[in-house]
Design a protein around this motif. Structure first.
Motif, PDB file in Angstrom:
ATOM      1  N   LYS A   1      -2.122  19.819 -53.168  1.00 34.55           N
ATOM      2  CA  LYS A   1      -0.950  20.145 -52.622  1.00 34.55           C
ATOM      3  C   LYS A   1      -0.028  20.547 -52.880  1.00 34.55           C
ATOM      4  CE  LYS A   1       1.368  20.618 -48.112  1.00 34.55           C
ATOM      5  NZ  LYS A   1       1.574  18.885 -47.191  1.00 34.55           N
ATOM      6  N   ASP A   2       0.889  19.669 -53.739  1.00 38.10           N
ATOM      7  CA  ASP A   2       1.560  20.336 -54.208  1.00 38.10           C
ATOM      8  C   ASP A   2       2.439  21.268 -54.888  1.00 38.10           C
ATOM      9  OD1 ASP A   2       4.631  18.651 -54.866  1.00 38.10           O
ATOM     10  OD2 ASP A   2       3.517  18.569 -57.026  1.00 38.10           O
ATOM     11  N   ALA A   3       1.151  21.292 -56.236  1.00 35.56           N
ATOM     12  CA  ALA A   3       1.546  22.292 -56.949  1.00 35.56           C
ATOM     13  C   ALA A   3       1.058  23.549 -56.209  1.00 35.56           C
ATOM     14  CB  ALA A   3      -0.177  21.939 -58.355  1.00 35.56           C
TER      15      ALA A   3
ATOM     16  N   LEU B   1       0.409  22.769 -61.583  1.00 32.51           N
ATOM     17  CA  LEU B   1      -0.262  21.398 -62.000  1.00 32.51           C
ATOM     18  C   LEU B   1       0.367  21.387 -62.633  1.00 32.51           C
ATOM     19  CD1 LEU B   1      -4.202  22.577 -61.031  1.00 32.51           C
ATOM     20  CD2 LEU B   1      -3.357  20.337 -59.919  1.00 32.51           C
ATOM     21  N   GLU B   2       0.474  20.900 -63.995  1.00 29.03           N
ATOM     22  CA  GLU B   2       1.377  20.947 -64.954  1.00 29.03           C
ATOM     23  C   GLU B   2       2.505  20.139 -64.903  1.00 29.03           C
ATOM     24  OE1 GLU B   2       1.114  23.228 -68.707  1.00 29.03           O
ATOM     25  OE2 GLU B   2       0.111  22.014 -69.630  1.00 29.03           O
ATOM     26  N   THR B   3       2.571  20.855 -63.520  1.00 29.68           N
ATOM     27  CA  THR B   3       4.658  20.434 -63.596  1.00 29.68           C
ATOM     28  C   THR B   3       4.189  19.451 -62.503  1.00 29.68           C
ATOM     29  OG1 THR B   3       4.854  22.477 -62.317  1.00 29.68           O
ATOM     30  CG2 THR B   3       5.963  22.193 -65.022  1.00 29.68           C
ATOM     31  N   VAL B   4       3.662  18.650 -61.782  1.00 31.48           N
ATOM     32  CA  VAL B   4       3.345  17.897 -61.258  1.00 31.48           C
ATOM     33  C   VAL B   4       3.968  16.690 -61.012  1.00 31.48           C
ATOM     34  CG1 VAL B   4       2.012  16.227 -59.527  1.00 31.48           C
ATOM     35  CG2 VAL B   4       1.127  18.575 -59.651  1.00 31.48           C
ATOM     36  N   LYS B   5       5.184  16.328 -60.003  1.00 30.44           N
ATOM     37  CA  LYS B   5       6.080  15.001 -60.314  1.00 30.44           C
ATOM     38  C   LYS B   5       6.970  14.673 -59.797  1.00 30.44           C
ATOM     39  CE  LYS B   5      10.665  15.657 -62.449  1.00 30.44           C
ATOM     40  NZ  LYS B   5      12.284  16.039 -62.815  1.00 30.44           N
ATOM     41  N   GLU B   6       6.245  12.863 -59.214  1.00 30.58           N
ATOM     42  CA  GLU B   6       7.062  12.700 -58.569  1.00 30.58           C
ATOM     43  C   GLU B   6       6.572  12.824 -57.198  1.00 30.58           C
ATOM     44  OE1 GLU B   6      10.530  10.686 -59.253  1.00 30.58           O
ATOM     45  OE2 GLU B   6      10.339  10.157 -61.306  1.00 30.58           O
ATOM     46  N   VAL B   7       5.132  13.512 -57.102  1.00 34.84           N
ATOM     47  CA  VAL B   7       4.841  13.267 -55.402  1.00 34.84           C
ATOM     48  C   VAL B   7       4.361  12.135 -55.320  1.00 34.84           C
ATOM     49  CG1 VAL B   7       2.884  14.545 -54.548  1.00 34.84           C
ATOM     50  CG2 VAL B   7       3.613  15.640 -56.167  1.00 34.84           C
TER      51      VAL B   7
ATOM     52  N   VAL C   1       2.095   9.975 -52.620  1.00 31.46           N
ATOM     53  CA  VAL C   1      -0.201   9.931 -52.336  1.00 31.46           C
ATOM     54  C   VAL C   1       0.193   8.631 -51.863  1.00 31.46           C
ATOM     55  CG1 VAL C   1      -0.279  11.874 -53.407  1.00 31.46           C
ATOM     56  CG2 VAL C   1      -0.633   9.780 -54.539  1.00 31.46           C
ATOM     57  N   THR C   2      -0.598   8.491 -51.536  1.00 37.51           N
ATOM     58  CA  THR C   2      -1.133   7.583 -50.656  1.00 37.51           C
ATOM     59  C   THR C   2      -1.072   6.036 -52.184  1.00 37.51           C
ATOM     60  OG1 THR C   2      -2.944   8.372 -49.462  1.00 37.51           O
ATOM     61  CG2 THR C   2      -3.246   6.360 -49.112  1.00 37.51           C
ATOM     62  N   THR C   3      -1.275   5.976 -52.776  1.00 35.35           N
ATOM     63  CA  THR C   3      -1.573   5.668 -54.701  1.00 35.35           C
ATOM     64  C   THR C   3      -0.145   5.270 -54.862  1.00 35.35           C
ATOM     65  OG1 THR C   3      -2.857   6.272 -55.154  1.00 35.35           O
ATOM     66  CG2 THR C   3      -4.065   5.045 -54.396  1.00 35.35           C
ATOM     67  N   GLY C   4       0.903   5.524 -54.284  1.00 35.33           N
ATOM     68  CA  GLY C   4       2.255   5.976 -55.159  1.00 35.33           C
ATOM     69  C   GLY C   4       2.322   7.469 -55.642  1.00 35.33           C
ATOM     70  N   THR C   5       3.982   6.813 -56.319  1.00 42.15           N
ATOM     71  CA  THR C   5       3.916   8.210 -57.199  1.00 42.15           C
ATOM     72  C   THR C   5       4.055   9.108 -57.929  1.00 42.15           C
ATOM     73  OG1 THR C   5       6.454   7.332 -56.005  1.00 42.15           O
ATOM     74  CG2 THR C   5       6.792   8.997 -57.233  1.00 42.15           C
ATOM     75  N   VAL C   6       3.051  10.407 -58.519  1.00 46.26           N
ATOM     76  CA  VAL C   6       2.243  10.349 -58.948  1.00 46.26           C
ATOM     77  C   VAL C   6       3.191  11.704 -60.320  1.00 46.26           C
ATOM     78  CG1 VAL C   6       0.581  11.633 -59.894  1.00 46.26           C
ATOM     79  CG2 VAL C   6       0.603   9.703 -58.256  1.00 46.26           C
ATOM     80  N   THR C   7       3.175  11.493 -61.159  1.00 42.83           N
ATOM     81  CA  THR C   7       3.306  12.911 -61.775  1.00 42.83           C
ATOM     82  C   THR C   7       2.295  13.437 -62.903  1.00 42.83           C
ATOM     83  OG1 THR C   7       6.063  11.531 -62.316  1.00 42.83           O
ATOM     84  CG2 THR C   7       4.947  12.664 -64.033  1.00 42.83           C
ATOM     85  N   ILE C   8       2.298  14.415 -63.553  1.00 41.33           N
ATOM     86  CA  ILE C   8       1.015  14.339 -64.198  1.00 41.33           C
ATOM     87  C   ILE C   8       1.910  14.584 -66.063  1.00 41.33           C
ATOM     88  CG2 ILE C   8      -0.671  16.331 -65.062  1.00 41.33           C
ATOM     89  CD1 ILE C   8      -1.365  15.500 -62.574  1.00 41.33           C
ATOM     90  N   ASP C   9       0.941  13.958 -67.041  1.00 42.03           N
ATOM     91  CA  ASP C   9       1.861  13.866 -68.032  1.00 42.03           C
ATOM     92  C   ASP C   9       1.901  14.838 -68.734  1.00 42.03           C
ATOM     93  OD1 ASP C   9      -0.348  12.929 -68.554  1.00 42.03           O
ATOM     94  OD2 ASP C   9       0.257  10.317 -68.820  1.00 42.03           O
TER      95      ASP C   9
ATOM     96  N   ASN D   1      -3.013  13.039 -67.500  1.00 40.45           N
ATOM     97  CA  ASN D   1      -3.242  12.517 -66.969  1.00 40.45           C
ATOM     98  C   ASN D   1      -2.030  12.172 -66.010  1.00 40.45           C
ATOM     99  OD1 ASN D   1      -5.301  12.034 -68.281  1.00 40.45           O
ATOM    100  ND2 ASN D   1      -4.230  11.157 -70.107  1.00 40.45           N
ATOM    101  N   ALA D   2      -2.588  11.885 -64.579  1.00 42.37           N
ATOM    102  CA  ALA D   2      -1.203  10.974 -63.702  1.00 42.37           C
ATOM    103  C   ALA D   2      -1.049   9.548 -63.937  1.00 42.37           C
ATOM    104  CB  ALA D   2      -2.534  11.073 -62.281  1.00 42.37           C
ATOM    105  N   PHE D   3       0.441   9.601 -63.527  1.00 40.64           N
ATOM    106  CA  PHE D   3       1.089   8.160 -64.162  1.00 40.64           C
ATOM    107  C   PHE D   3       1.594   7.746 -62.518  1.00 40.64           C
ATOM    108  CE2 PHE D   3       5.211   6.896 -65.650  1.00 40.64           C
ATOM    109  CZ  PHE D   3       4.862   6.014 -66.287  1.00 40.64           C
ATOM    110  N   LYS D   4       1.023   6.897 -62.951  1.00 41.90           N
ATOM    111  CA  LYS D   4       1.055   6.230 -61.418  1.00 41.90           C
ATOM    112  C   LYS D   4       1.133   4.983 -61.016  1.00 41.90           C
ATOM    113  CE  LYS D   4      -2.682   6.442 -58.691  1.00 41.90           C
ATOM    114  NZ  LYS D   4      -4.048   7.130 -58.172  1.00 41.90           N
ATOM    115  N   PRO D   5       1.599   4.477 -60.190  1.00 41.65           N
ATOM    116  CA  PRO D   5       1.321   2.725 -60.465  1.00 41.65           C
ATOM    117  C   PRO D   5       0.110   2.088 -59.805  1.00 41.65           C
ATOM    118  CG  PRO D   5       2.847   2.972 -58.300  1.00 41.65           C
ATOM    119  CD  PRO D   5       1.862   4.571 -59.149  1.00 41.65           C
ATOM    120  N   LEU D   6      -0.307   1.588 -60.261  1.00 44.29           N
ATOM    121  CA  LEU D   6      -1.722   0.053 -60.158  1.00 44.29           C
ATOM    122  C   LEU D   6      -1.501  -1.071 -59.203  1.00 44.29           C
ATOM    123  CD1 LEU D   6      -2.363  -0.266 -64.432  1.00 44.29           C
ATOM    124  CD2 LEU D   6      -4.429   0.076 -62.452  1.00 44.29           C
TER     125      LEU D   6
END
Lengths: 407, 421
Positions: free
Chosen positions: B341-343, B359-365, B367-375, B379-384
């Motif tokens: 949706k963000d993309a 999609l390539e520029t998804v940055k600090e979105v 979402v439920t599981t934390g803040t996601v950046t596509i690197d 791959n999604a860069f997000k908290p565990l």
């Protein structure tokens, strides 16, 4: 230009027919319940893919080596295994198929890709006339190869017609078989043969009209008629790959037809009818079983190699027990001991799950139910131990009148 | 006469029955087909078509079903909130039976027949790898919600696949976090690793834990392998007792891990055990019983995470699906849709190429599981989330924010991290 989705299913159909017919050589013509066929397919696929990926072999060579590897392994394995009979043979071959599947993750990962398998396998490039990018089309037309490209358009059209006619023949075969069977069913019951067949065709016609808005609607979905796309079709051999696969299939069918009429084929069929009697006539039954097994497995290897270079990625799980079930289904459903049956089995197993996709979660239920019904009413399969006659009987009689009795 | 009458009735019934069977379904298909053929009409109708190619039946059906529930919930929410710049999202779903052949067929159907704008799926990495090839060929943006194998988004030479994205982290990333957690939070300096040599997932995590842990200054003092067929691990666990270590890392799925935990207790191996997200199942606790208590594992999400966004998701999900608890795959499916949706919101147009760029520029979105950046590796860069098993229950332990300076291997930095400073 063909819709790649349909191209995918068409090519899978060809691969499946090769698999079905080669398995039929073992199961239908030789009467051996050997179920390691998916293993030999995997050997062919991996052999050919590894050779092409890691050693950069040309694909025709890779495919041939894939076939050879499958044949050699079948020969080595067949030596002890084919001395078993009946259930024991089934158990041994089932285990064999599983061993092959478990083998790939253990082999060196840099070549065989471990449990996740191989990807980015080189693709078959079928090129008959020319293949240029659309953007360079005008330029290329005036170049030295211009005549080739000019040929491309008409040749693609001819290929399209060939494909369509092939499809009609294949589908017609199935419809004809079912009609004949319905006629007999009608004669036996009180429904009457002719009304049942007429009803069947009416339903089919109405179904086609409603579902696809007629044959043309189906063709429109399957083939893209679009100016930009036809320009692309003009520039490249859109059909070459499919025709290549069909050529391989026909070549294979021709080889099998001749094989079945040869000394070896007849010996193999004699063994199916009565192994002891065949042995009493002086046939070395083990030898013929082994030759037949090796021959059939070799073609499974080819099918595997075609699969690998078309699908472009393979993993051990592609050749699991479900694949085996599909293979058995094709042989049993289409008809044991029948080339026509193998064709039909391959077509049904490849197309039916896709055609039924609109049913969503009911798809597999309907698919399974259809199979159950077919098996109840046609236990020998649609063409069990029969073949379709491409030349009508009366014509065949007339043609062979000078030659005496029809064989 | 009667025989003839019966014939006619029989034939008529047959016609009606089959006519009904064939006739009742086409509208659905026709709708998809028609809309596919005319790209222009679709733009006017302002509809974005997403094709979900998932394992809805077969051995891994629970994954596909969970993901689909999450995806459907997200799509309905987005549409209810006004869609994307006024355009509705339309979801097409198809089952791939968990078989790669079917997954490819469905991907091609979506790409060419239904002409979807985005392809979503699959869960299993082996399927996603095959779909990725189709996405590349068809130039169709593809987002896999939960495939964690690093090979999905790269080709054989290690180049990133242009059209393939992942809405979650990779096994490498997970292994790295696991190693950091063991070293930094548990204060362990010496570890032992037990892994399945026949599984890429298990091996991938093992390799990464080992590399990162040694680079942090720790030491791997013992390692052993098991296979999928093993049910008795006692001999190997007894062998572990000979070496001196603080933490045992078990890299594998819950079925084996459960048995390992139970048998470790039996042979008197009382070390702290940690594992990757393969542990995340109720079955683990059922199999291991008492022995599961105190185990830590990394995963995507925990239902009892106090974070308000997680709690809202859990409540909505329960309300929608009759009190059913969401699992990790469901939340990943849900999040994947919000990343898409963000993309879409930022995409210049709804063409496949523009959606891909966005999609390539998804940055600090968020979402439920934390803040996601596509690197840069897509791959999604997000908290565990680290979960600890307490009294036979999986309970939230902590959220592990990834170290900003680098995910995965050293040379790849997440897109935008540099600009952040």
């Amino acid at each position: 230009m063909i819709n790649p989705y349909y191209e995918q299913i068409l090519i899978l159909t060809v691969i499946n027919i090769i698999l079905a017919l080669s398995l039929n050589l073992i199961m239908g013509y030789n009467g051996l319940f050997s179920i390691a066929h998916h293993g030999f397919m995997a050997i062919g696929a991996y052999g050919s893919a590894v050779l092409a990926l890691s050693f950069g072999a040309p694909l025709w060579l890779a495919a041939l080596v894939g076939m050879a590897v499958a044949a050699v392994i079948a020969l080595l394995i067949g030596f002890p295994v084919l001395r078993l009979r009946g259930d024991y043979l089934a158990i041994a071959t089932l285990a064999l198929g599983e061993i092959v599947r478990k083998l790939w993750p253990v082999l060196p990962e840099q070549y065989f890709g471990g449990a996740i398998g191989l990807k980015d396998i080189p693709q078959f490039q079928a090129r008959i006339w020319a293949n240029v990018p659309v953007s360079q089309l005008d330029q290329a037309l005036s170049g030295p190869q211009g005549w080739m490209i000019r040929l491309n358009g008409p040749m693609n059209l001819i290929s399209l017609v060939i494909t369509f006619v092939l499809l009609l023949i294949l589908v017609g075969m199935g419809l004809w078989g079912i009609s004949r069977w319905l006629y007999r069913l009608g004669e036996r019951t009180r429904l009457g043969g002719r009304p049942l067949v007429i009803a069947y065709w009416v339903v089919l016609g109405v179904g086609l009209l409603v579902y696809y808005r007629g044959l043309l609607g189906f063709a429109e979905r399957m083939f893209w008629f679009d100016r930009a796309l036809s320009r692309q079709a003009f520039a490249s051999d859109q059909w070459a790959l499919f025709l290549l696969f069909v050529a391989v299939l026909f070549l294979f069918t021709w080889v099998v037809m001749n094989y079945l009429n040869s000394l070896y084929g007849r010996a193999v069929k004699a063994i199916r009818e009565d192994e002891v009697a065949a042995a009493m006539l002086g046939l070395n039954t083990f030898r013929y079983k082994l030759i037949n097994f090796t021959f059939a497995s070799m073609w499974a290897g080819l099918a595997g190699s075609l699969f690998a270079h078309y699908q472009l990625s393979i993993s051990p799980e592609d050749f699991n027990i479900f694949k085996l079930v599909d293979l058995l289904l094709m042989v049993v459903l289409g008809g044991m001991g029948s080339i026509t049956g193998s064709y039909l089995g391959g077509i049904i197993v490849s197309w039916m799950p896709e055609v039924l996709r609109f049913l969503a979660e009911w798809r597999l239920v309907v698919y399974a139910l259809t199979l159950v019904v077919l098996m109840i009413f046609m236990p020998q399969g649609i063409y069990g131990y029969r073949e379709i006659r491409l030349i009508p009987t009366w014509l065949r009689r007339r043609l062979s009148r000078q030659g005496g009795e029809v064989a | 006469m009667t025989a003839r009458g019966r014939q006619a009735v029989g034939a008529l019934l047959l016609v009606l029955a089959m006519g009904a069977l064939l006739g009742c379904n086409p509208p659905k298909e026709e709708e998809g087909g028609k809309q596919a053929t005319t790209q222009v009409a679709k733009q006017q109708a302002r509809e974005i078509v997403i094709g979900a190619d998932l394992e809805l039946t077969g051995p891994t059906a629970t994954f596909g079903q969970s993901a689909l529930k999450g995806i459907k919930m997200a799509v309905d929410e987005i549409n209810a909130a006004g869609g994307i710049k006024g355009a509705r999202i339309k979801l097409l779903e198809q089952d791939n039976k968990g078989q790669s052949q079917e997954a490819v067929n469905v991907a091609k159907k979506f790409a060419y027949q239904d002409q979807v704008d985005i392809l979503v799926g699959a869960i299993a990495s082996t399927l996603s790898i095959k779909m990725a090839a189709v996405a590349e060929e068809a130039e169709l943006p593809m987002v896999t919600p939960a495939s964690t194998n690093p090979a999905v988004t790269v080709d054989n030479e290690g180049n990133v696949r242009k059209w393939v994205f992942r809405a979650t982290f990779t096994d490498d990333f997970q292994g790295e976090i696991l190693a950091r957690f063991v070293y930094e939070d548990l204060g362990a300096k010496r570890i032992a690793i037990f892994y399945d040599a026949g599984q890429d997932y298990s091996k991938g995590v093992y390799q990464r834990v080992k590399d990162v842990f040694t680079s942090l200054g720790g030491e791997v003092v013992a390692e052993a392998t098991f296979t999928q067929e093993d049910i008795d691990f006692r001999a190997k666990l007894t062998k572990f007792k000979e070496s001196d270590f603080d933490v045992l890392v078990v890299s594998g799925y819950y079925d084996k891990a459960g048995l390992i935990l139970k048998q470790a207790r039996e042979v008197g191996l009382d070390k702290q055990v940690v594992g990757p997200d393969g542990f995340d199942s109720e079955e683990l606790i059922t199999i291991a019983g008492e022995a599961a208590n105190g185990v830590y594992f990394t995963t995507h999400f925990a239902p009892d995470d106090p974070d308000p966004k997680v709690q809202k998701f859990v409540q909505d999900y329960k309300a929608r699906y009759g009190g059913e608890d969401p699992d990790a795959i469901a939340v990943l499916g849900y999040d994947a849709m919000y990343i898409i949706k963000d993309a879409l919101m930022r995409a210049e147009s709804f063409s496949r190429a523009d959606i891909r760029d966005a999609l390539e520029t998804v940055k600090e979105v968020s979402v439920t599981t934390g803040t996601v950046t596509i690197d840069q590796q897509h791959n999604a860069f997000k908290p565990l989330v680290i979960v600890k098993i307490v009294d036979g229950k999986r309970s939230f332990f902590k959220r592990f924010e990834p170290p900003r300076e680098g995910q995965g291997s050293k040379e790849e930095t997440p897109a935008g991290a540099g600009k952040e400073g």
